[in-house]
Scaffold this active site. Sequence first.
Site, PDB file in Angstrom:
ATOM      1  N   TRP A 148      36.404  31.537  48.458  1.00 17.47           N
ATOM      2  CA  TRP A 148      36.581  30.087  48.485  1.00 17.47           C
ATOM      3  C   TRP A 148      37.862  29.610  47.824  1.00 17.47           C
ATOM      4  O   TRP A 148      38.134  28.422  47.789  1.00 17.47           O
ATOM      5  CB  TRP A 148      35.377  29.413  47.790  1.00 17.47           C
ATOM      6  CG  TRP A 148      34.963  30.131  46.534  1.00 17.47           C
ATOM      7  CD1 TRP A 148      33.918  31.009  46.411  1.00 17.47           C
ATOM      8  CD2 TRP A 148      35.601  30.103  45.247  1.00 17.47           C
ATOM      9  NE1 TRP A 148      33.871  31.528  45.126  1.00 17.47           N
ATOM     10  CE2 TRP A 148      34.889  30.974  44.397  1.00 17.47           C
ATOM     11  CE3 TRP A 148      36.695  29.427  44.727  1.00 17.47           C
ATOM     12  CZ2 TRP A 148      35.235  31.197  43.061  1.00 17.47           C
ATOM     13  CZ3 TRP A 148      37.052  29.642  43.396  1.00 17.47           C
ATOM     14  CH2 TRP A 148      36.321  30.520  42.582  1.00 17.47           C
ATOM     15  N   ASN A 149      38.665  30.515  47.249  1.00 20.49           N
ATOM     16  CA  ASN A 149      39.835  30.020  46.500  1.00 20.49           C
ATOM     17  C   ASN A 149      41.024  29.692  47.403  1.00 20.49           C
ATOM     18  O   ASN A 149      41.659  28.655  47.249  1.00 20.49           O
ATOM     19  CB  ASN A 149      40.224  30.992  45.378  1.00 20.49           C
ATOM     20  CG  ASN A 149      40.500  32.393  45.876  1.00 20.49           C
ATOM     21  OD1 ASN A 149      40.098  32.776  46.968  1.00 20.49           O
ATOM     22  ND2 ASN A 149      41.183  33.171  45.065  1.00 20.49           N
ATOM     23  N   ALA A 173      33.019  33.503  56.410  1.00 22.63           N
ATOM     24  CA  ALA A 173      33.848  32.731  55.476  1.00 22.63           C
ATOM     25  C   ALA A 173      32.952  32.164  54.379  1.00 22.63           C
ATOM     26  O   ALA A 173      31.731  32.149  54.505  1.00 22.63           O
ATOM     27  CB  ALA A 173      34.567  31.622  56.236  1.00 22.63           C
ATOM     28  N   GLU A 175      30.814  29.900  52.106  1.00 23.37           N
ATOM     29  CA  GLU A 175      29.952  28.740  52.384  1.00 23.37           C
ATOM     30  C   GLU A 175      30.441  27.501  51.633  1.00 23.37           C
ATOM     31  O   GLU A 175      30.182  26.378  52.043  1.00 23.37           O
ATOM     32  CB  GLU A 175      28.506  29.046  51.959  1.00 23.37           C
ATOM     33  CG  GLU A 175      27.825  30.122  52.801  1.00 23.37           C
ATOM     34  CD  GLU A 175      28.395  31.515  52.594  1.00 23.37           C
ATOM     35  OE1 GLU A 175      28.949  31.800  51.518  1.00 23.37           O
ATOM     36  OE2 GLU A 175      28.292  32.327  53.538  1.00 23.37           O
ATOM     37  N   SER A 226      35.352  39.598  44.310  1.00 21.64           N
ATOM     38  CA  SER A 226      35.299  40.240  42.995  1.00 21.64           C
ATOM     39  C   SER A 226      35.144  41.756  43.115  1.00 21.64           C
ATOM     40  O   SER A 226      34.644  42.274  44.127  1.00 21.64           O
ATOM     41  CB  SER A 226      34.142  39.655  42.187  1.00 21.64           C
ATOM     42  OG  SER A 226      32.926  39.986  42.805  1.00 21.64           O
ATOM     43  N   GLU A 247      40.555  43.654  48.675  1.00 19.33           N
ATOM     44  CA  GLU A 247      41.478  42.940  47.787  1.00 19.33           C
ATOM     45  C   GLU A 247      40.614  42.278  46.728  1.00 19.33           C
ATOM     46  O   GLU A 247      39.932  41.291  47.005  1.00 19.33           O
ATOM     47  CB  GLU A 247      42.278  41.925  48.613  1.00 19.33           C
ATOM     48  CG  GLU A 247      43.631  41.624  48.018  1.00 19.33           C
ATOM     49  CD  GLU A 247      43.624  40.346  47.226  1.00 19.33           C
ATOM     50  OE1 GLU A 247      43.206  40.392  46.050  1.00 19.33           O
ATOM     51  OE2 GLU A 247      44.011  39.314  47.782  1.00 19.33           O
ATOM     52  N   LEU A 248      40.621  42.863  45.519  1.00 21.52           N
ATOM     53  CA  LEU A 248      39.621  42.471  44.516  1.00 21.52           C
ATOM     54  C   LEU A 248      40.272  41.710  43.365  1.00 21.52           C
ATOM     55  O   LEU A 248      41.277  41.059  43.561  1.00 21.52           O
ATOM     56  CB  LEU A 248      38.866  43.722  44.069  1.00 21.52           C
ATOM     57  CG  LEU A 248      38.298  44.553  45.252  1.00 21.52           C
ATOM     58  CD1 LEU A 248      37.614  45.809  44.774  1.00 21.52           C
ATOM     59  CD2 LEU A 248      37.373  43.715  46.116  1.00 21.52           C
ATOM     60  N   CYS A 281      43.698  35.287  42.488  1.00 22.94           N
ATOM     61  CA  CYS A 281      43.605  36.682  42.011  1.00 22.94           C
ATOM     62  C   CYS A 281      44.919  37.153  41.396  1.00 22.94           C
ATOM     63  O   CYS A 281      44.931  38.005  40.535  1.00 22.94           O
ATOM     64  CB  CYS A 281      43.166  37.601  43.136  1.00 22.94           C
ATOM     65  SG  CYS A 281      44.139  37.406  44.623  1.00 22.94           S
ATOM     66  N   GLU A 378      38.249  39.308  34.670  1.00 23.06           N
ATOM     67  CA  GLU A 378      39.184  38.381  35.298  1.00 23.06           C
ATOM     68  C   GLU A 378      38.822  36.948  34.904  1.00 23.06           C
ATOM     69  O   GLU A 378      37.706  36.503  35.187  1.00 23.06           O
ATOM     70  CB  GLU A 378      39.039  38.560  36.810  1.00 23.06           C
ATOM     71  CG  GLU A 378      39.981  37.777  37.623  1.00 23.06           C
ATOM     72  CD  GLU A 378      39.800  38.030  39.119  1.00 23.06           C
ATOM     73  OE1 GLU A 378      40.786  37.945  39.829  1.00 23.06           O
ATOM     74  OE2 GLU A 378      38.658  38.303  39.564  1.00 23.06           O
TER      75      GLU A 378
HETATM   76  P1  NAD Z   1      31.025  36.436  43.662  1.00 18.71           P
HETATM   77  O1  NAD Z   1      31.516  37.768  43.258  1.00 18.71           O
HETATM   78  O2  NAD Z   1      29.555  36.236  43.807  1.00 18.71           O
HETATM   79  O3  NAD Z   1      31.660  35.998  45.059  1.00 18.71           O
HETATM   80  C1  NAD Z   1      33.021  36.156  45.392  1.00 18.71           C
HETATM   81  C2  NAD Z   1      33.111  36.019  46.918  1.00 18.71           C
HETATM   82  O4  NAD Z   1      32.407  37.102  47.510  1.00 18.71           O
HETATM   83  C3  NAD Z   1      32.420  34.757  47.439  1.00 18.71           C
HETATM   84  O5  NAD Z   1      33.181  34.245  48.513  1.00 18.71           O
HETATM   85  C4  NAD Z   1      31.059  35.230  47.933  1.00 18.71           C
HETATM   86  O6  NAD Z   1      30.570  34.465  49.004  1.00 18.71           O
HETATM   87  C5  NAD Z   1      31.354  36.628  48.371  1.00 18.71           C
HETATM   88  N1  NAD Z   1      30.213  37.518  48.208  1.00 18.71           N
HETATM   89  C6  NAD Z   1      29.398  37.623  47.133  1.00 18.71           C
HETATM   90  N2  NAD Z   1      28.458  38.567  47.343  1.00 18.71           N
HETATM   91  C7  NAD Z   1      28.685  39.068  48.580  1.00 18.71           C
HETATM   92  C8  NAD Z   1      28.071  40.070  49.368  1.00 18.71           C
HETATM   93  N3  NAD Z   1      27.041  40.796  48.910  1.00 18.71           N
HETATM   94  N4  NAD Z   1      28.556  40.300  50.599  1.00 18.71           N
HETATM   95  C9  NAD Z   1      29.620  39.618  51.068  1.00 18.71           C
HETATM   96  N5  NAD Z   1      30.258  38.665  50.374  1.00 18.71           N
HETATM   97  C10 NAD Z   1      29.802  38.397  49.135  1.00 18.71           C
HETATM   98  O7  NAD Z   1      31.549  35.412  42.632  1.00 18.71           O
HETATM   99  P2  NAD Z   1      31.920  33.894  42.687  1.00 18.71           P
HETATM  100  O8  NAD Z   1      31.193  33.216  41.585  1.00 18.71           O
HETATM  101  O9  NAD Z   1      31.886  33.264  44.030  1.00 18.71           O
HETATM  102  O10 NAD Z   1      33.427  34.061  42.274  1.00 18.71           O
HETATM  103  C11 NAD Z   1      33.726  34.471  40.980  1.00 18.71           C
HETATM  104  C12 NAD Z   1      34.437  35.760  40.905  1.00 18.71           C
HETATM  105  O11 NAD Z   1      34.842  36.261  42.159  1.00 18.71           O
HETATM  106  C13 NAD Z   1      35.704  35.521  40.142  1.00 18.71           C
HETATM  107  O12 NAD Z   1      35.485  35.799  38.791  1.00 18.71           O
HETATM  108  C14 NAD Z   1      36.674  36.433  40.748  1.00 18.71           C
HETATM  109  O13 NAD Z   1      36.651  37.643  40.035  1.00 18.71           O
HETATM  110  C15 NAD Z   1      36.148  36.766  42.095  1.00 18.71           C
HETATM  111  N6  NAD Z   1      36.937  36.201  43.196  1.00 18.71           N
HETATM  112  C16 NAD Z   1      38.059  36.848  43.532  1.00 18.71           C
HETATM  113  C17 NAD Z   1      38.833  36.348  44.549  1.00 18.71           C
HETATM  114  C18 NAD Z   1      40.117  37.009  44.934  1.00 18.71           C
HETATM  115  O14 NAD Z   1      40.968  36.351  45.513  1.00 18.71           O
HETATM  116  N7  NAD Z   1      40.277  38.298  44.684  1.00 18.71           N
HETATM  117  C19 NAD Z   1      38.442  35.197  45.211  1.00 18.71           C
HETATM  118  C20 NAD Z   1      37.255  34.554  44.845  1.00 18.71           C
HETATM  119  C21 NAD Z   1      36.494  35.096  43.824  1.00 18.71           C
END
Ligand code: NAD
Length: 479
Positions: A148-149, A173, A175, A226, A247-248, A281, A378
Amino acid sequence: MSGSMNYKLFIDGAWRSGRSGTDLPLINPATEQEVGRVAVASASDLDDALRSAQRNLMRWSTTPADVRGELLVKAARILKGTAEAAAAALSKEQGKTLAEAKGEYARAIEMLEWNGAHAGKLSAAFLIDDRRVLLPEAIGVVAAFTPWNYPAVLNARKLAAGLAAGCPVILKAAEETPSAGVYIVEALQEAGIPPGVVSLVFGDPPMISEHLLRSPVVRALSFTGSTPVGKQLAKMAAGNLQRCVLELGGHSPVVVFEDADVAKAVSAISAYKFECAGQSCNAPSRILVARPIYEHFLAKLVQAAEEIKVGRPDDPETDMGPMANARRIAAMARLTGDAVDRGAKVETGGQRIDRPGYYWAPTILSNVHPESQVLREEPFGPILTVAPFTTIDEAIEKANATEYGLASYFFTESPELQKRMISSLSAGAISINHLKGVSADAPNAGVKQSGYGYEGGVEGLRAFQNLKLVNATKALAVG
Ligand code: NAD
């Protein structure tokens, strides 16, 4: 479809509600109010997406690569026409400022254009010698997951590379920011993408990723998010040996040497750090400053952070909007509290801003204990830690001290130091005397726990191709 803020799924060339019969609320992070709904895919919707992708794989992968490329370039042109409205929707559901959202769409358009322009060249056979040739072929159906970022850039980058390579793409994508997927898929649809070649789904992320990755139809996985979720998906992908592009997370250091232009470094750090409320990220998160200039640098950085105008994303005066969701506010409170408990000093910020919306003040922490959570996980928000260093070895050791390795930055004009830092920093990308790095024409990837596989540039497109080796006894006539 776009415009209403009620977002549907796109499967087999048609927009539809999910068969689950349920939908999710879409929240504006600047007001915490519901502004729309997002359809939820059921298992049978996903099966439809898989079937239609499989049915259209041959058709799309054998469409001449130049034609695929032209379609992407046409979609980019169409998206230019809708980008203004798309940016407004993105800003409303993500919280980034309107200017940031417009800038993001400009980059998304570049992703479509670059991959469109290179589809033909990168799909051409290349000779090893006169009797051996490598034929690039589409790897197959791609399952792509975006966060979502930066949803416009990331959706465009994954879709463009996969489609240019000849792969149908099923995109899940985020939600929380559905509009970017909808606007980009609408542009592809209007440009003439055949039904079934692109699907767009939303819903329960673990259910969707498990369902798609359990299917042998899917041959590649591209995920941005993440590190823990990336690892879970990679484990699932191992079941069908699906190729992964992951890309984490990142935890990027900036090393500021004594000869650096302090004003330039402060302005570059502050501009990039507080973009998208720090939820990038590649955003800098740990600033390491040569001891002789430390106090001066810190004062200037605090001043820059205090000058950031935090406010509504649709106000042109605003520099930084709210965080994307309540989870990030809770994370900022936890990371700051833990650091302070271990002796950190809050130089500025350090708290939620008292107004509706998920606003966190630009925060600078000094004297942060190495065991603090904010130095280990992070931060993904508007928190910077600042520390002095005495020797170059100490700067390198501290810069490399996290499990992440996405981006690293440093400021010095010294060619010797630049050389040493380039070879010593563990990162997928290094920027010198500035903080920008990601572009459509260059590969981007992390090392260590920041992932593997490339996005962007030639390598990003090749990630979705197999190179078939054809080996003959006589000279080949393949062109
Ligand atoms: P999260 O780890 O739950 O989700 C991150 C993303 O992954 C979200 O878009 C979510 O919908 C998706 N996701 C989660 N579980 C999934 C699964 N089992 N299968 C497929 N997609 C899944 O965390 P969050 O609270 O949404 O975001 C916080 C953390 O996520 C941040 O601390 C950051 O580390 C990481 N993040 C990284 C990026 C990046 O650009 N690398 C982008 C967004 C979030």
